[in-house]
Enzyme design. Structure first.
Site, PDB file in Angstrom:
ATOM      1  N   HIS A 118      57.954  15.364  39.856  1.00  0.00           N
ATOM      2  CA  HIS A 118      57.770  14.946  38.466  1.00  0.00           C
ATOM      3  C   HIS A 118      57.203  13.536  38.361  1.00  0.00           C
ATOM      4  CE1 HIS A 118      60.174  18.556  37.583  1.00  0.00           C
ATOM      5  NE2 HIS A 118      59.295  18.628  36.604  1.00  0.00           N
TER       6      HIS A 118
ATOM      7  N   ARG B 126      59.079  22.855  25.206  1.00  0.00           N
ATOM      8  CA  ARG B 126      60.048  23.392  26.160  1.00  0.00           C
ATOM      9  C   ARG B 126      61.388  22.701  25.958  1.00  0.00           C
ATOM     10  NH1 ARG B 126      58.996  22.687  32.447  1.00  0.00           N
ATOM     11  NH2 ARG B 126      59.736  20.584  32.084  1.00  0.00           N
TER      12      ARG B 126
ATOM     13  N   GLU C 201      59.339  30.935  36.125  1.00  0.00           N
ATOM     14  CA  GLU C 201      59.261  29.991  37.237  1.00  0.00           C
ATOM     15  C   GLU C 201      60.286  30.279  38.319  1.00  0.00           C
ATOM     16  OE1 GLU C 201      59.629  26.010  35.691  1.00  0.00           O
ATOM     17  OE2 GLU C 201      61.235  26.561  34.341  1.00  0.00           O
TER      18      GLU C 201
ATOM     19  N   ASN D   3      54.730  25.378  39.596  1.00  0.00           N
ATOM     20  CA  ASN D   3      55.351  24.348  40.449  1.00  0.00           C
ATOM     21  C   ASN D   3      56.691  24.848  40.977  1.00  0.00           C
ATOM     22  OD1 ASN D   3      53.250  22.875  39.436  1.00  0.00           O
ATOM     23  ND2 ASN D   3      54.474  21.737  37.974  1.00  0.00           N
ATOM     24  N   ASP D   4      57.489  25.371  40.060  1.00  0.00           N
ATOM     25  CA  ASP D   4      58.790  25.874  40.489  1.00  0.00           C
ATOM     26  C   ASP D   4      58.686  27.262  41.102  1.00  0.00           C
ATOM     27  OD1 ASP D   4      60.732  23.875  40.071  1.00  0.00           O
ATOM     28  OD2 ASP D   4      60.376  24.059  37.920  1.00  0.00           O
TER      29      ASP D   4
ATOM     30  N   CYS E  62      51.200  27.106  33.116  1.00  0.00           N
ATOM     31  CA  CYS E  62      51.302  25.674  32.818  1.00  0.00           C
ATOM     32  C   CYS E  62      51.682  24.858  34.043  1.00  0.00           C
ATOM     33  CB  CYS E  62      52.278  25.420  31.674  1.00  0.00           C
ATOM     34  SG  CYS E  62      53.961  25.848  32.092  1.00  0.00           S
TER      35      CYS E  62
HETATM   36  C1  PEP Z   1      56.487  24.300  36.589  1.00  0.00           C
HETATM   37  O1  PEP Z   1      57.552  24.458  37.186  1.00  0.00           O
HETATM   38  O2  PEP Z   1      55.397  24.748  36.984  1.00  0.00           O
HETATM   39  C2  PEP Z   1      56.462  23.522  35.333  1.00  0.00           C
HETATM   40  C3  PEP Z   1      55.382  23.463  34.587  1.00  0.00           C
HETATM   41  O3  PEP Z   1      57.583  22.845  35.008  1.00  0.00           O
HETATM   42  P1  PEP Z   1      58.010  21.449  35.680  1.00  0.00           P
HETATM   43  O4  PEP Z   1      56.885  20.979  36.537  1.00  0.00           O
HETATM   44  O5  PEP Z   1      58.331  20.527  34.588  1.00  0.00           O
HETATM   45  O6  PEP Z   1      59.218  21.850  36.483  1.00  0.00           O
HETATM   46 MG    MG Z   2      59.398  23.952  36.211  1.00  0.00          MG
END
Ligand code: PEP
Ligand code: MG
Length: 598
Positions: free
Chosen positions: A201, A345, A445, A468-469, A516
């Site tokens: 992050h 979110r 995710e 990402n997750d 996203c």
């Molecule tokens: C993700 O997990 O891809 C996402 C967009 O959420 P974050 O990066 O905030 O965990």
């Molecule tokens: Mg995420």
């Protein structure tokens, strides 16, 4: 890392936020506070009460800092190190110490810092002469806590994060998301840190804040550099050059100019439709972390907000945001977006994000723990209710949608939807305007949610895939752990299959599907994501231009063929090559964009 000349030194890391920056180093070492005698100062009798109040508030602030530090350390699985803070907290909570300082302020009519320092010195001297080595070593603990209290009294904690006198490039071992969100955008030219990964992050925030950044640097950059050293940060390729030669500096000045021109060109194209050569349009939305990101999003031609990460409304602040202030923030966002959708979110705290104002217990595996929706449904219900109420209320002002993070089963969605219905009744009774028909979607995710997509699609209004997750949980690699970073492959065959499964389930059930995660903003993957058939790509605003340019050079049909081939690959590299080959075919310039991950 290698020496080029006597002084110039190159450090290699991962480019986490694009951009070139040339400037002077500001080092952030872990303990920036120090145990130094404050200047002697007398106070008038009528100042006693305010000095006492100042002292208590400094103790309270120190306690909060120590608890938060302890949580961070525990969350990184170093229980032994975390227990150090127990000892520190005992000192802050010592009632006798508090009384002694109070008595000294009253009797000697001196400032809180002088009184505190005098008492601490007495302890330090007494302990230093003890024969027991273990007890003797506690002097370091006392000085450590004392320096924190002194810094809080003198207001000198973390000055570098929120305010800098001169523009500087920050070099540190680590910056947490809460540290990063506090960075002074005007003065922090760039940062380079020894830890972290591209999808942490901290890296995501750097991109949103348009601060060039390099993470995961190999070598002891923090120990080797000095404050004020001239340095170049290249956030495109992930290098940091200390003491650049004349030749290197000139080359980078040129590169920085080209970069500026490149973005200007992309901004010029911002009104062009993100449409493929064969006539398919795809929505390009923005991921934002605060209202300050809106202007960049608009500049690069966003079609709405695809992900507003609300957790930053809870980090690095003095308290929890009130319902009214949240309504105001969301309403401003809706207003600024001029009718385009705004997907907000709900709170995604946990994992690598902590808020001092929420009581989150330390966990051995925070990314697998009570994170996001789990925390909201169990330990932060009141905070969650307030957030949902504010979303329902702001929804009355325009096109706002609610998105739930980290869903792993049907029951979580049902529970939140029931709660939303209950809150609608509550708002109705209170005669407050709200949106009765607000759309509720979920992030996909977790592998569980992806595999359950067919069922989930029947009870929600939209999906947004958080790659990402999804990558972290599917490949079983902590996204913050630089040691397993090499396994982080967005085109891993398991990921591509899950993506296709989710998109197909959404389409069969006629719901909107977006991506996203960070993958959507990287031109290398655009052909594959496009060919999967997603409706929307949502990304850090700075990437909108490059992604738009690529979409306008592609044909949907060719992208679909690439996906078919990639889905048959047994490894990530082969699948990525299929995407890159297609890019090469459409234009070398576009491939260049892709390779530099702009
Ligand atoms: C993700 O997990 O891809 C996402 C967009 O959420 P974050 O990066 O905030 O965990
Ligand atoms: Mg995420």
């Amino acid at each position: 890392m290698s020496e080029l000349t006597a002084q110039e030194k190159i450090y290699h890391g991962i480019g986490a936020s694009p951009g070139i920056s040339i400037g002077k180093v500001l080092l952030i070492r872990q303990h920036s506070t120090s145990y130094v005698k404050p200047p002697d100062a007398a106070i008038a009798p009528d100042q006693i009460d305010s000095e006492l109040a100042r002292f208590e508030s400094a103790l309270e602030k120190t306690r909060t800092e120590l608890e938060s530090l302890q949580r961070r350390v525990q969350n990184k699985l170093q229980a032994r190190e975390a227990s150090i803070f127990d000892a520190h907290l005992l000192i802050v909570d010592d009632q006798m110490l508090l009384r002694e300082v109070e008595d000294t302020i009253r009797e000697q009519l001196t400032t809180a810092e002088c009184a505190f320092f005098r008492i601490m010195e007495r302890y330090v001297t007494a302990i230093s002469v003890m024969p027991d080595l273990y007890i003797k070593e506690r002097v370091a603990d006392i000085k450590d806590v004392a320096s924190r209290v002194l810094a809080n009294l003198q207001g000198t904690r973390r000055p570098v994060l929120d305010y800098l006198e001169e523009p500087r490039i920050i070099i540190a071992h680590d910056l947490t998301p809460s540290d990063t969100v506090l960075l002074d955008r005007q003065k922090v030219q760039a940062f380079a840190i020894e830890s972290g990964s591209n999808t942490s992050h901290t890296a995501i925030l750097a991109r949103s804040m348009q601060i060039p950044a390099v993470v995961n640097i190999i070598g002891n950059i923090v120990d080797e550099l000095e404050n004020g050293t001239e340095i170049i940060v290249d956030g495109f390729i992930g290098t940091v050059i200390a003491n650049p030669s004349e030749k290197t500096r000139t080359a980078y000045q040129l590169k920085a100019k080209e970069e500026g021109r490149f973005y200007i060109d992309l901004i010029r194209e911002s009104r062009l439709r993100p449409e493929t050569l064969d006539g398919f349009t795809i929505q390009l939305a923005s991921n934002i972390e605060s209202l300050t990101d809106i202007q960049t999003a608009k500049k690069f031609g966003t079609s709405g907000v695809g992900l507003f990460r609300t957790e930053y409304m809870y980090l690095g602040r003095d308290g929890l945001p009130s319902e009214e202030s949240q309504v105001e923030t969301f309403a401003t966002l809706i207003h600024e977006m001029n009718g385009e959708p705004v997907v907000v979110r709900t709170l995604d705290i946990g994992g690598d994000k902590y808020s001092e104002h929420l009581s989150i217990r330390a966990e051995a595996n925070p990314f697998l723990g009570l994170r996001a929706i789990r925390l909201c449904l169990h330990e932060c219900q009141e905070v969650f209710r307030t957030q949902l109420r504010s979303l329902l209320r702001a929804g009355a002002c325009g096109n706002l949608k609610i998105m739930l993070p980290m869903i792993s089963c049907i029951e979580e969605v049902i529970q939140v939807k029931e709660l939303i219905e209950e809150l609608k009744e509550e708002l109705f009774r209170e005669k407050l305007p709200f949106n009765r028909d607000i759309e509720v979607g979920i992030m996909i995710e977790t592998p569980a949610a992806a595999l359950l997509a067919e069922h989930l699609a029947k009870i929600v209004d939209f999906f947004s895939i958080g790659t990402n997750d999804l990558i972290q949980y599917t490949i079983a690699i902590d996204r913050d752990n630089d040691r397993v970073n090499y396994l982080y492959e967005p085109t891993h065959p398991a990921i591509l299959r899950l993506l296709k499964m989710v998109v197909d389930a959404a389409k069969r059930n006629r719901i909107w599907v977006s991506i996203c995660g960070q993958m959507a903003s990287n031109p290398q993957y655009v052909p594959l994501l496009l060919g999967m058939g997603v409706h929307e790509l949502s990304m850090v605003p700075m990437s909108l231009g490059a992604v738009r340019r690529i979409i306008r050079k592609l044909k949907m049909h060719e992208a679909e063929v690439a996906v078919e081939k990639a889905l048959n690959c047994s490894n990530a590299r082969d699948a990525l090559n299929i995407s890159l080959e297609l890019l090469k075919k459409i234009s070398p310039e576009v491939t260049d964009l892709a390779m530099h991950g702009l």
